[in-house]
Design a protein around this motif. Sequence first.
Motif, PDB file in Angstrom:
ATOM      1  N   UNK A   1      -6.431  -0.927   7.955  1.00  0.00           N
ATOM      2  CA  UNK A   1      -7.772  -1.314   7.478  1.00  0.00           C
ATOM      3  C   UNK A   1      -7.821  -1.451   5.951  1.00  0.00           C
ATOM      4  N   UNK A   2      -6.693  -1.228   5.284  1.00  0.00           N
ATOM      5  CA  UNK A   2      -6.641  -1.373   3.832  1.00  0.00           C
ATOM      6  C   UNK A   2      -6.974  -2.817   3.445  1.00  0.00           C
ATOM      7  N   UNK A   3      -7.482  -3.021   2.250  1.00  0.00           N
ATOM      8  CA  UNK A   3      -7.904  -4.344   1.786  1.00  0.00           C
ATOM      9  C   UNK A   3      -6.940  -4.877   0.720  1.00  0.00           C
ATOM     10  N   UNK A   4      -6.391  -6.070   0.978  1.00  0.00           N
ATOM     11  CA  UNK A   4      -5.498  -6.677  -0.003  1.00  0.00           C
ATOM     12  C   UNK A   4      -6.220  -6.990  -1.312  1.00  0.00           C
ATOM     13  N   UNK A   5      -7.517  -7.217  -1.227  1.00  0.00           N
ATOM     14  CA  UNK A   5      -8.289  -7.545  -2.426  1.00  0.00           C
ATOM     15  C   UNK A   5      -8.335  -6.371  -3.407  1.00  0.00           C
TER      16      UNK A   5
ATOM     17  N   UNK B   1       0.808  -1.220   0.000  1.00  0.00           N
ATOM     18  CA  UNK B   1       0.000   0.000   0.000  1.00  0.00           C
ATOM     19  C   UNK B   1       0.844   1.275   0.000  1.00  0.00           C
ATOM     20  N   UNK B   2       2.185   1.121  -0.096  1.00  0.00           N
ATOM     21  CA  UNK B   2       3.093   2.280  -0.138  1.00  0.00           C
ATOM     22  C   UNK B   2       2.829   3.229   1.027  1.00  0.00           C
ATOM     23  N   UNK B   3       2.788   2.643   2.222  1.00  0.00           N
ATOM     24  CA  UNK B   3       2.542   3.422   3.426  1.00  0.00           C
ATOM     25  C   UNK B   3       3.489   2.953   4.524  1.00  0.00           C
TER      26      UNK B   3
ATOM     27  N   UNK C   1      -2.456  -7.146  -9.147  1.00  0.00           N
ATOM     28  CA  UNK C   1      -1.195  -7.751  -9.582  1.00  0.00           C
ATOM     29  C   UNK C   1      -0.222  -8.081  -8.453  1.00  0.00           C
ATOM     30  N   UNK C   2      -0.667  -8.009  -7.199  1.00  0.00           N
ATOM     31  CA  UNK C   2       0.204  -8.443  -6.111  1.00  0.00           C
ATOM     32  C   UNK C   2       0.266  -9.968  -6.086  1.00  0.00           C
TER      33      UNK C   2
END
Length: 526
Positions: free
Chosen positions: A389-393, A365-367, A397-398
């Motif tokens: 709380x970011x979503x990997x979904x 997430x570049x954070x 392309x990860x």
Amino acid sequence: MGSLYTVVLILTLPYLIPASLSNDSNNMACQLDISHFEGVTVPGDVSIGFLYPLHLTGENLDVTFTERPTKISCTAFYFHSFWSFQATMFAIEEINDDPNILPNVSLGLQAYDTCNMLHLNVKATLQILTGLNMAIPGYRCLLDSPLSAILGPSLSTQSMTIAHILGLNRLPQISWWSTSPLLSNRKRFPSFFRTVPSDRFQSSGIAQMVKYFGWSWIGLVASDNDYGQQGIQLIGQEIVKAGACVEFSETILMSKPDRNAPHIVNVIKRSTAKAVVLFCSDVDMALVLDEWLIQNISKKILIASESWSTVNLLFFEKYSEILIGTIGLALTSGILPNFEEYLNKITPSMSVSQQWVKLLWENAFKCTFSSTLNSTTTLKTPEKECTGTEKLSNVHNVYNTDTLISSYNVYIAVRALAKALDDLGKCSSGDISAPSFVCAKGWNFKPWQLLYFLKKVRIRRSNGREFYFDENGDPPAAYDIVNWQLNLKGGIRQAKVGSYDTTAPSGEFFTINKSAIMWSIKDYQV
């Protein structure tokens, strides 16, 4: 042979010196003066060791021999390996929840990020053998949790070194990515297994491809490690047998900052060969492709080894003009039901491998987490603070085809090991017939006893094919033939255009659909 044993001795010698006398005259006792590094431990009745590079590189520091070397700083987070670790966790949880395999027995894990460095693989191996976050040679400190096997490393050179150590006591080792033909030598590596085919099969497949398309002259480029040099040697021999000729053979030199790329690309530029085999990893290849763009040479048909034939296209988008038309062999994969759902449940608040998940988060997430600033972050210019709380979904392309293949190979390794352990348990209880000397009392087994059952393992893959190890510890060899093509949006897609399957009936082991291929050379016709 002798040089490899010397390397192993040098790497392990510091850990084989068990103790030193204290200089304190008031406390003349033996002390164990060793360093250690942290990993992830999951308790269980039977333990599995896991070696993998969560980072691609480590910072080599100067050693003065006047003080203990400082801790190595690992760089370049590797998503590919993180999913392999999660596939291991997924398989272990799946087995522990299944009453039909290893009932009333839980599998545990001891895992380490080796930063793709040989000496850290050795260090981690010795710590796993001890069972603690320190190495005490000759001792297993977790007597109530016997070590069943070690999974890894991924690179062939590192696997050979570890195989020499583990082979002494016949402790099973299973790699999911080491493909060197040398590892099939049962006399040198008596307890080594893998869930990926030997490059001996891949070399024959690429030669079959050259013969099929009628290419007369071929160029060869390979990395300067065991994978590249042994693979390219075999391919050269097979190409000559197929009736073609090798115009040049060049090496990607990892010891040079430019990887020898200017020279390699200049040779390709001057050659008349239409097709060039690149037998290397995606990381090794990147600088060659950068130089290719600089020199702006004419188009060639690239032949990909399995190591990069299905890499994440996002990272190679800028090379699309070069890579369109690439054809190569790719390892076949299987389906892991519910695995993507399992991955999407990962959060930084997880109790297991929390620090590793935070690294994933920061890189995906570049954070940066405020609590880990200047400690775990590997980002030079983080854009924002992570909330958790970011979503990997939502990250594109990860997780792609290449990482699915690696994850599936790790998953199969754990399932095969669990089946061997289950058979060992049934042998001990008299549920299956086996020589009495290989049946242990309860779970107090010796490594060679488990080795006996691992050699006989047969399990069903998700595609219906049977998985097993042959007499050399190798699995059945099957590959997809893939072609890099333009998609409707102007990007690249990897399309399956055939297969190379050594287990298929005679006359069907090599199949290809010529009409489905898109070439980079417009006037080229087969």
